[in-house]
Design an enzyme around this catalytic site. Sequence first.
Site, PDB file in Angstrom:
ATOM      1  N   SER A  27     -34.764  10.852 -14.192  1.00  0.00           N
ATOM      2  CA  SER A  27     -33.320  10.887 -14.398  1.00  0.00           C
ATOM      3  C   SER A  27     -32.933  11.397 -15.776  1.00  0.00           C
ATOM      4  O   SER A  27     -31.933  12.112 -15.922  1.00  0.00           O
ATOM      5  CB  SER A  27     -32.730   9.491 -14.190  1.00  0.00           C
ATOM      6  OG  SER A  27     -33.079   8.980 -12.934  1.00  0.00           O
TER       7      SER A  27
ATOM      8  N   HIS B  81     -30.896   8.219 -19.783  1.00  0.00           N
ATOM      9  CA  HIS B  81     -29.876   9.075 -19.178  1.00  0.00           C
ATOM     10  C   HIS B  81     -28.982   9.694 -20.247  1.00  0.00           C
ATOM     11  O   HIS B  81     -28.778  10.914 -20.285  1.00  0.00           O
ATOM     12  CB  HIS B  81     -29.008   8.267 -18.209  1.00  0.00           C
ATOM     13  CG  HIS B  81     -29.745   7.784 -17.007  1.00  0.00           C
ATOM     14  ND1 HIS B  81     -29.152   7.035 -16.016  1.00  0.00           N
ATOM     15  CD2 HIS B  81     -31.042   7.931 -16.619  1.00  0.00           C
ATOM     16  CE1 HIS B  81     -30.028   6.754 -15.083  1.00  0.00           C
ATOM     17  NE2 HIS B  81     -31.190   7.285 -15.434  1.00  0.00           N
TER      18      HIS B  81
END
Length: 322
Positions: A247, A299
Amino acid sequence: MRELTSFSNKVHAERLAGFLATKSIHTRLDDEDDQWVLWIVNDDDRTAAEAELSAFLGNPDDPRYVEAAGKNRELEREAVQKRRRIRRREIDLTRRWSGSWWHAYPATYILIGICVAVAVVCTDFRQQQFGGFGPALCNNEDSTLLEALYVTSSTSFVGPDGRAYIGYPRHVYHDVLKGEFWRPITPIFLHFGVLHLLFNMMWLRSLGSCVEFVRGTRRFLTLVVTIAVISNVAQFYVSGPHFGGMSGVVFGLIGYVWMKGRVQPELGLGLSHQTIVYAFLWLFLCMSGSFGPIANTAHVGGLIVGVLIGARKAIWRRIRGR
């Protein structure tokens, strides 16, 4: 094209050709029956070339002729290397447009394959575990590979009470200095749920294939490694070593493609406003805790790194402008 003269001595022929090149007189040198024939490409240069020839024959060993020949040989080597580089790029583009994934975006599919393989090897399928990401993956605590892919390794120590404990070093470079240089990168291959894996691989295929096709495999891998290292190290100092997922890289690619579409649209990379809104919505949902423990620092860190790399030329122009 007219013949200027011929030489039995190749060195002298190259010296005169090199010197004429410094005078912007274009020539061609041919080997004909053990004679080196010097041709004038443009007839308009013939008078000037004949004048230089007369001076040259008076003293062919003059240092200016020797120096000119050396420079001309160096320029010719550079021209040959440039033509080879152009030819390699032409071949590479031809292969990329062939439709074969191996020539178009091999690294993207190899990364996907590694993630899937790691999920299979590091999962104990006898344990029926379910979480926020569906059936659990990478749940085999006895897996040596799983331990090796975390950002840092566990260490045993004896506490004040005399009992043995398992802990982790405070710094990532603890393992890097021992030769385990892969650790800041490899958490991107760990996924802890089926949906986690599928979602990241979908985004990686979509974004990665575009970036790799346009920017090339080497540049794409450099981008992935840079985003992975920075986002993983940042996440480690926030939450410790037990995290994983592609991610951070995915959000980094989102930031990179987004910025390239704004500052270098001629590259053909970009994201629609709808996709950007969706990406940020997903980022905020993850930060809200709706999906359980998530590596939100990775992230955000990946997104920031991708934005900065994608916009670095515009940023540099702005700095220089000041």
